[in-house]
Scaffold this active site. Structure first.
Site, short mmCIF file in Angstrom:
data_model
loop_
_atom_site.label_atom_id
_atom_site.label_comp_id
_atom_site.label_asym_id
_atom_site.label_seq_id
_atom_site.Cartn_x
_atom_site.Cartn_y
_atom_site.Cartn_z
N HIS A 226 0.81 -1.22 0.00
CA HIS A 226 0.00 0.00 0.00
C HIS A 226 0.84 1.27 0.00
CE1 HIS A 226 -3.30 2.69 1.70
NE2 HIS A 226 -3.89 2.11 0.69
N LYS A 228 3.05 4.44 -1.25
CA LYS A 228 3.16 5.32 -2.42
C LYS A 228 4.46 6.10 -2.22
CE LYS A 228 -1.50 4.75 -1.91
NZ LYS A 228 -2.18 4.27 -0.71
N ASP A 233 17.25 9.81 -8.22
CA ASP A 233 18.67 10.11 -8.03
C ASP A 233 19.11 9.99 -6.58
OD1 ASP A 233 18.93 10.52 -10.73
OD2 ASP A 233 18.76 12.70 -10.61
N HIS A 406 -9.02 11.69 0.45
CA HIS A 406 -8.15 10.51 0.56
C HIS A 406 -6.86 10.82 1.32
CE1 HIS A 406 -5.69 7.12 -1.31
NE2 HIS A 406 -6.74 6.51 -0.77
N LYS A 408 -4.17 11.40 4.18
CA LYS A 408 -3.94 10.81 5.50
C LYS A 408 -2.92 11.71 6.22
CE LYS A 408 -4.20 7.12 2.35
NZ LYS A 408 -5.52 6.68 2.41
N ASP A 413 -0.37 20.41 17.39
CA ASP A 413 0.06 21.74 17.85
C ASP A 413 0.78 22.55 16.77
OD1 ASP A 413 -1.04 20.99 20.23
OD2 ASP A 413 0.85 20.66 21.27
#
Length: 488
Positions: A226, A228, A233, A406, A408, A413
């Site tokens: 899952h 991404k 380089d 979508h 997350k 603070d």
């Protein structure tokens, strides 16, 4: 003779049945991470409806990979890893001190992962997918050595094809390109001509955690890749919630609008720690080790922020167990003034629910932003079980109405940020290969705060009084869907 034969078969079936029951009972009881509620539900399911219960356990009860993958996973991510020891010797990249709100979490990461936070990185928060893709295509076109990517979903069409074309051009001019895609999430990619075209151009493509009928009997199929993540380089990295899709095309038939994502682009030495995670994933799938180079002086440019610090947390088989769950709890308990969370899937563990409610009850301003419209009926209904308790504790729940949110993210603070692929549900916390960036940087926190406030302005505030008067049948339906969540 026939009667003796049939009696023998009955005895064999009876013995096999009880051996399976005993084996599952033993495995449930010795599983150290499984909660009492989850263990009890598994045992009741197996005892009351044994044939269904045993079948469900066989496919979903155990967290495991194939034998070869499991063997590799168990040995590659270790604090004694030679590469990590060499990284520790690069003392000039580490930030020894952190802000007060981030200190506990960074100490946890130091203890569990073996290194301090990494400084001297240039950070940019990207909230527009089209803009993110354009910047990515530019970086791909300017790559000088290597490009490595891992995604859960790559769906051909629109701007996703523009990325594929840019990768092909880079591969043809001699850039070493590797692409790892989850077999289930990227099924449309592997069925399209793009896989063959890209391989022909010299791009190495791996179908991670491959799904097939044969593998049903060899490993658990709902453990997914899952992450991404993009590395260019060994210096530029991207990570966040965005899959490689065109938001104007992806799942538009569902009627929920465009997916709203959040990505972080970073230049600097943190690319080394991202690279070792990619190396581990690549080795699990291929058996080949591709360790990234250690940071060099180029990674320590003076104009990059030295006051900030980044930790990279990875989860999944072979990685430090329960690390992301611990990190989330530590971040929530560190909040003193304000806590803002965005997640598309809200089915938290009991510990996380308690931590969030406790934060609100001790005076922290807690806001959770979730989608109003959802692509998962099960999660949509299961998450509703938590609303009453959260609202009662003083948590504000905002339902985003301009597409499927979508992103997350967690902001503590306005200083400590957590950005990545982790949803607040059991699958992300316990099963999948996930990644989270922990960023101690007030400027980055302000940027994230601005984006989260934009989400809130495009949301509906859930009214506590109205929620308490919802129909009784919906409460029953919520409980039914929630009842299934511990099985994860």
């Amino acid at each position: 003779m026939d009667e003796y034969f049939f009696n023998s078969i009955k005895c064999l079936i009876f013995l096999t049945y009880w051996l399976l029951i005993a084996n599952i009972t033993f495995r449930v009881l010795i599983k150290k991470r499984r909660s009492i509620a989850s263990s009890t539900l598994w045992l009741l399911t197996v005892y009351i409806i044994p044939f269904i219960g045993i079948s469900v356990w066989f496919f979903f009860g155990e967290l495991y990979l194939g034998k070869r993958q499991k063997k590799i996973a168990n040995r590659i991510w270790s604090m004694s890893n030679n590469w990590l020891n060499e990284l520790k010797s690069c003392t000039n990249i580490f930030q020894m001190k952190n802000s007060e709100v981030a200190n506990s979490l960074f100490q946890l990461c130091k203890h569990r992962q073996g290194t301090y936070g990494i400084k001297s990185n240039k950070l940019k928060l990207l909230s527009n997918t089209n803009q993110t893709i354009q910047i990515l295509i530019r970086d791909i076109s300017l790559a000088k050595k290597n490009i490595e990517m891992v995604f859960y979903i790559w769906k051909p069409g629109g701007i996703a094809d523009d990325v594929a074309i840019a990768l092909i051009k880079s591969a043809k001019r001699g850039i070493h390109c590797r692409l790892m895609l989850d077999s289930a999430g990227s099924i449309a990619f592997f069925r399209s001509p793009w896989a063959k075209i890209m391989r022909k151009s010299g791009i190495q493509i791996v179908e991670a955690l491959k799904v097939s009928l044969l593998r049903v009997f060899l490993r658990r199929l709902d453990v997914r890749q899952h992450r991404k993540m993009i590395l260019i380089d060994n210096y530029i990295v991207y990570s966040g919630s965005m899959n490689l899709v065109d938001p104007s095309l992806f799942k538009q038939s569902s009627g929920i609008g465009q997916w709203i994502d959040l990505m972080t682009r970073i230049e600097g030495p943190v690319a080394a720690t991202m690279g070792i995670i990619y190396s581990c994933d690549w080795e699990i799938e291929t058996g080949l080790k591709i360790l990234p180079p250690l940071p060099n002086k180029q990674h320590l440019r003076n104009e990059y922020t030295r006051n900030s610090s980044i930790q990279v947390i990875a989860s999944g088989p072979g990685f430090p167990e329960n690390m992301i769950h611990q990190a989330l709890l530590t971040a929530i308990y560190s909040a003193r003034k304000e806590l803002i969370m965005t997640t598309p899937y809200l089915v938290p563990s009991e510990d996380l629910l308690y931590a969030i409610c406790t934060a609100a009850q001790r005076g922290v301003k807690v806001s959770i932003i979730i989608p109003l419209y959802h692509d998962s009926i099960l999660v949509k209904w299961a998450s509703r079980v938590f609303f009453a308790e959260l609202l009662e504790a003083g948590v504000k729940i905002y339902q985003f109405k301009k597409g499927l949110l979508h992103s997350k993210s967690i902001l503590v603070d306005k200083q400590l940020s957590l950005i990545g692929t982790v949803n607040l549900d059991m699958r992300s916390l316990w099963l999948n290969f996930e990644i989270t960036l922990v960023i101690d940087d007030s400027n980055f926190g302000k940027d994230l705060f601005y984006i989260q406030k934009q989400y809130i302005s495009d949301s509906l505030l859930l009214d506590k009084r109205m929620w308490s008067t919802r129909a009784y049948w919906t409460i029953i339906l919520e409980k039914i869907f929630y009842f299934l969540s511990p099985l994860l």
